[in-house]
Design an enzyme around this catalytic site. Structure first.
Site, PDB file in Angstrom:
ATOM      1  N   GLY A   1      -1.434  -8.300  11.054  1.00 41.09           N
ATOM      2  CA  GLY A   1      -0.226  -7.946  11.793  1.00 41.09           C
ATOM      3  C   GLY A   1       1.027  -8.702  11.422  1.00 41.09           C
TER       4      GLY A   1
ATOM      5  N   GLU B   1      -6.977 -11.205   9.183  1.00 42.03           N
ATOM      6  CA  GLU B   1      -7.115  -9.902   8.511  1.00 42.03           C
ATOM      7  C   GLU B   1      -5.758  -9.368   8.054  1.00 42.03           C
ATOM      8  OE1 GLU B   1      -8.735  -7.457  11.600  1.00 42.03           O
ATOM      9  OE2 GLU B   1     -10.640  -8.526  11.688  1.00 42.03           O
ATOM     10  N   PRO B   2      -5.009 -10.120   7.274  1.00 39.34           N
ATOM     11  CA  PRO B   2      -3.698  -9.610   6.868  1.00 39.34           C
ATOM     12  C   PRO B   2      -3.819  -8.499   5.827  1.00 39.34           C
ATOM     13  CG  PRO B   2      -4.155 -11.682   5.752  1.00 39.34           C
ATOM     14  CD  PRO B   2      -5.314 -11.439   6.683  1.00 39.34           C
ATOM     15  N   GLY B   3      -3.019  -7.477   5.978  1.00 41.30           N
ATOM     16  CA  GLY B   3      -2.965  -6.408   4.981  1.00 41.30           C
ATOM     17  C   GLY B   3      -1.571  -6.396   4.368  1.00 41.30           C
ATOM     18  N   ARG B   4      -0.608  -5.951   5.189  1.00 37.62           N
ATOM     19  CA  ARG B   4       0.774  -5.794   4.724  1.00 37.62           C
ATOM     20  C   ARG B   4       1.334  -7.069   4.101  1.00 37.62           C
ATOM     21  NH1 ARG B   4       4.120  -2.112   7.535  1.00 37.62           N
ATOM     22  NH2 ARG B   4       2.722  -2.360   9.293  1.00 37.62           N
TER      23      ARG B   4
ATOM     24  N   TYR C   1       7.251   6.823  10.760  1.00 35.60           N
ATOM     25  CA  TYR C   1       7.673   5.736  11.667  1.00 35.60           C
ATOM     26  C   TYR C   1       9.179   5.512  11.615  1.00 35.60           C
ATOM     27  CZ  TYR C   1       2.825   4.339  10.557  1.00 35.60           C
ATOM     28  OH  TYR C   1       1.481   4.295  10.322  1.00 35.60           O
TER      29      TYR C   1
ATOM     30  N   CYS D   1       8.702  21.182   2.093  1.00 35.30           N
ATOM     31  CA  CYS D   1       9.347  22.103   3.032  1.00 35.30           C
ATOM     32  C   CYS D   1       9.237  21.590   4.465  1.00 35.30           C
ATOM     33  CB  CYS D   1       8.711  23.482   2.904  1.00 35.30           C
ATOM     34  SG  CYS D   1       8.678  24.019   1.204  1.00 35.30           S
ATOM     35  N   GLU D   2       9.872  20.494   4.754  1.00 34.92           N
ATOM     36  CA  GLU D   2       9.908  19.903   6.098  1.00 34.92           C
ATOM     37  C   GLU D   2      11.237  19.152   6.198  1.00 34.92           C
ATOM     38  OE1 GLU D   2       7.381  19.308   8.554  1.00 34.92           O
ATOM     39  OE2 GLU D   2       5.573  19.911   7.461  1.00 34.92           O
TER      40      GLU D   2
ATOM     41  N   TYR E   1       0.298   0.469   2.845  1.00 31.64           N
ATOM     42  CA  TYR E   1       0.362   1.747   3.558  1.00 31.64           C
ATOM     43  C   TYR E   1       1.243   2.753   2.815  1.00 31.64           C
ATOM     44  CZ  TYR E   1      -1.517  -1.441   7.011  1.00 31.64           C
ATOM     45  OH  TYR E   1      -2.288  -2.389   7.627  1.00 31.64           O
TER      46      TYR E   1
HETATM   47  N1  LLP Z   1      -6.968  -5.575  11.360  1.00 30.74           N
HETATM   48  C1  LLP Z   1      -7.017  -4.466  12.118  1.00 30.74           C
HETATM   49  C2  LLP Z   1      -8.105  -4.325  13.082  1.00 30.74           C
HETATM   50  C3  LLP Z   1      -6.031  -3.469  11.977  1.00 30.74           C
HETATM   51  O1  LLP Z   1      -6.078  -2.381  12.740  1.00 30.74           O
HETATM   52  C4  LLP Z   1      -4.988  -3.652  11.032  1.00 30.74           C
HETATM   53  C5  LLP Z   1      -3.951  -2.639  10.863  1.00 30.74           C
HETATM   54  C6  LLP Z   1      -4.981  -4.821  10.258  1.00 30.74           C
HETATM   55  C7  LLP Z   1      -5.980  -5.769  10.445  1.00 30.74           C
HETATM   56  C8  LLP Z   1      -3.933  -5.118   9.223  1.00 30.74           C
HETATM   57  O2  LLP Z   1      -2.666  -5.191   9.783  1.00 30.74           O
HETATM   58  P1  LLP Z   1      -1.419  -5.696   8.881  1.00 30.74           P
HETATM   59  O3  LLP Z   1      -1.673  -7.136   8.516  1.00 30.74           O
HETATM   60  O4  LLP Z   1      -1.373  -4.838   7.661  1.00 30.74           O
HETATM   61  O5  LLP Z   1      -0.260  -5.487   9.752  1.00 30.74           O
HETATM   62  N2  LLP Z   1       0.367   2.446   8.731  1.00 30.74           N
HETATM   63  C9  LLP Z   1       1.162   1.479   9.455  1.00 30.74           C
HETATM   64  C10 LLP Z   1       0.382   0.225   9.784  1.00 30.74           C
HETATM   65  C11 LLP Z   1      -0.895   0.497  10.555  1.00 30.74           C
HETATM   66  C12 LLP Z   1      -1.689  -0.749  10.798  1.00 30.74           C
HETATM   67  C13 LLP Z   1      -3.027  -0.421  11.343  1.00 30.74           C
HETATM   68  N3  LLP Z   1      -3.891  -1.537  11.529  1.00 30.74           N
HETATM   69  C14 LLP Z   1       2.429   1.196   8.659  1.00 30.74           C
HETATM   70  O6  LLP Z   1       2.627   1.791   7.609  1.00 30.74           O
HETATM   71  O7  LLP Z   1       3.282   0.432   9.105  1.00 30.74           O
END
Ligand code: LLP
Length: 414
Positions: free
Chosen positions: A239, A271-274, A314, A341-342, A369
């Site tokens: 997050g 659990e970082p993704g972004r 978003y 076409c949107e 994402y």
């Molecule tokens: N852990 C869990 C349980 C999650 O649901 C998520 C993201 C993460 C970790 C990773 O979160 P991050 O570090 O990436 O913020 N598609 C959206 C973001 C959806 C996130 C969903 N869950 C966007 O493009 O902003």
């Protein structure tokens, strides 16, 4: 974003000119920087020093095998939410015992496979899911490692679609109900209580909701300990927000040290993704046509909402940079729109740029994402992905062909 910068007035990914990449792989194109991915992961990992921890990259942000492989090689763990993501991690050389399995509705097949390969922990999201995991573990005569994902009811103050820690969200178990669930898990011979999990949302730019959630889950850990239920790790989810523009965001070392101040010896999982891949990727498109009327200036580009959904979905902002810094075209405040076409098919609005047809534009901060949310809407083949490392570049996903679009479809014979 030091890995994407202008050199001789051309935007580069590390030491490779993006003009060379589009000449080689065509447009639209996702481009990733290996060095940026590694640096971002180490920023999390190093912040923990000697404290027991595991940084589990959230695969949903970018599941390309090359990205997962880069992270696996430096020792990353992974947060997966489906069998598909788990198999990707294994195919990329990741270790099952460094994977946590999140997601609100794990199927029997997913649970079986995760137990067979020996994942580190299930993050369980409901009482029914706990029962299902117990049944599968009992049938296989193994113990399933579990954490309960609690919903701490804090407001992450982010976009409502990516806020997950409020009671109104579908995620996790109410913190007040968690004790009973832990008791049940602790009493089962086929469940092995490992930790406690929470994830409150995404693109969070202020540390306070994280620390509020932490206080709530630590109170629960003490309550569980008083009942003889030992918690070995705390998984605080992902997050952490990134800079898409010039916004203030969280300093990772400060965040981690504030967490470590509170948690004693508990092992911490994140659990970082972004925050690992967001600024490690750009999406490059070509200006096809310029179209101006009395009200609006539209640049129609070859990338669309099916390739990069975040703006349409978003209203997300991505900075747009011309690949050639000093091109002189028509100066206007352009809406950058795709061929779909949107009306919602826009990638950016009202951007002051000097454009000509044929120019290439880079949508920055598109590594998270971006490709993973892309689709074939309007029967558009999904685009290619390339990874750059220093002065080399590698195609890490081929552009889909027209045949790929319907090679799993059949017509009926009657
Ligand atoms: N852990 C869990 C349980 C999650 O649901 C998520 C993201 C993460 C970790 C990773 O979160 P991050 O570090 O990436 O913020 N598609 C959206 C973001 C959806 C996130 C969903 N869950 C966007 O493009 O902003």
């Amino acid at each position: 974003m030091s890995n994407f910068s202008y050199q001789n007035q051309t935007l580069h990914a590390e030491s490779v000119a993006i003009t060379e990449l589009v000449a080689t792989y065509d447009s639209p194109l996702y481009i990733y920087s290996k060095a940026e991915i590694e640096t971002n992961w180490y920023t999390f990992n190093d912040a923990f020093g000697d404290h027991p921890h595991l940084v589990c990259f959230a695969v949903k942000a970018n599941s390309n095998l090359a990205v997962l492989n880069v992270l696996a090689k430096i020792g990353s763990g992974f947060d997966v939410v489906s069998r598909g993501e788990l198999e990707r991690v294994l195919a990329a050389g990741g270790k099952a015992d460094r994977c946590v399995f999140s997601g609100v509705a794990k199927t029997i097949d997913e649970i079986e496979r995760a137990l067979e390969v020996g994942i580190r922990c299930f993050n369980v999201e409901s009482s029914s899911e706990l029962d299902r995991i117990e049944q599968v573990a009992s049938r296989l005569n193994v113990q399933a490692p579990v954490s309960i994902r609690v919903n701490p009811d804090v407001d992450a103050k982010t976009h409502p679609y990516i806020s997950t820690g409020l009671k109104e969200n579908k995620f996790g178990v109410d913190i007040d109900d968690a004790v009973n669930l832990y008791q049940k898990a602790n009493d089962s011979e086929h469940l092995n209580v490992q930790g406690l999990d929470c994830h409150i949302g995404s693109q969070i730019t202020d540390v306070s909701p994280f620390l509020d959630a932490l206080d709530k889950v630590l109170a629960l850990v003490s309550q569980l300990q008083s009942k003889g239920i030992e918690i070995a790790h705390l998984d605080l989810g992902g997050g952490i927000g990134i800079k898409y523009d010039d916004e203030q965001t969280i300093d990772i070392a400060t965040y981690v040290s504030s967490v470590l101040d509170k948690v004693g010896d508990l092992e911490i999982i994140l659990e970082p993704g972004r925050a690992i891949v967001g600024n490690a990727g750009v999406f490059v498109t070509k200006v096809e046509f310029l179209k101006q009327n009395s009200e609006h200036s539209f640049a129609i580009i070859d990338g669309a909402m099916n390739d990069l959904l975040r703006p349409a979905f978003y209203n997300a902002y991505h900075k747009v940079l011309p690949v050639n810094e000093n091109t002189k075209g028509i100066d206007a405040n352009w809406d950058l729109v795709g061929p779909i076409c949107e009306t919602g098919d826009f990638l950016a609005k009202n951007r002051k740029l000097s454009l000509s047809e044929g120019d290439f534009l880079a949508f920055m901060s598109a590594g998270a994402y971006g490709f993973t949310m892309s689709s074939n809407y309007n029967s558009r083949p999904r685009v290619a992905e390339v990874m750059v490392s220093n002065n080399t570049h590698t195609l890490v996903r081929e552009r889909e062909t027209i045949q790929d679009l319907f090679n799993k479809e059949y017509i009926i014979n009657d």
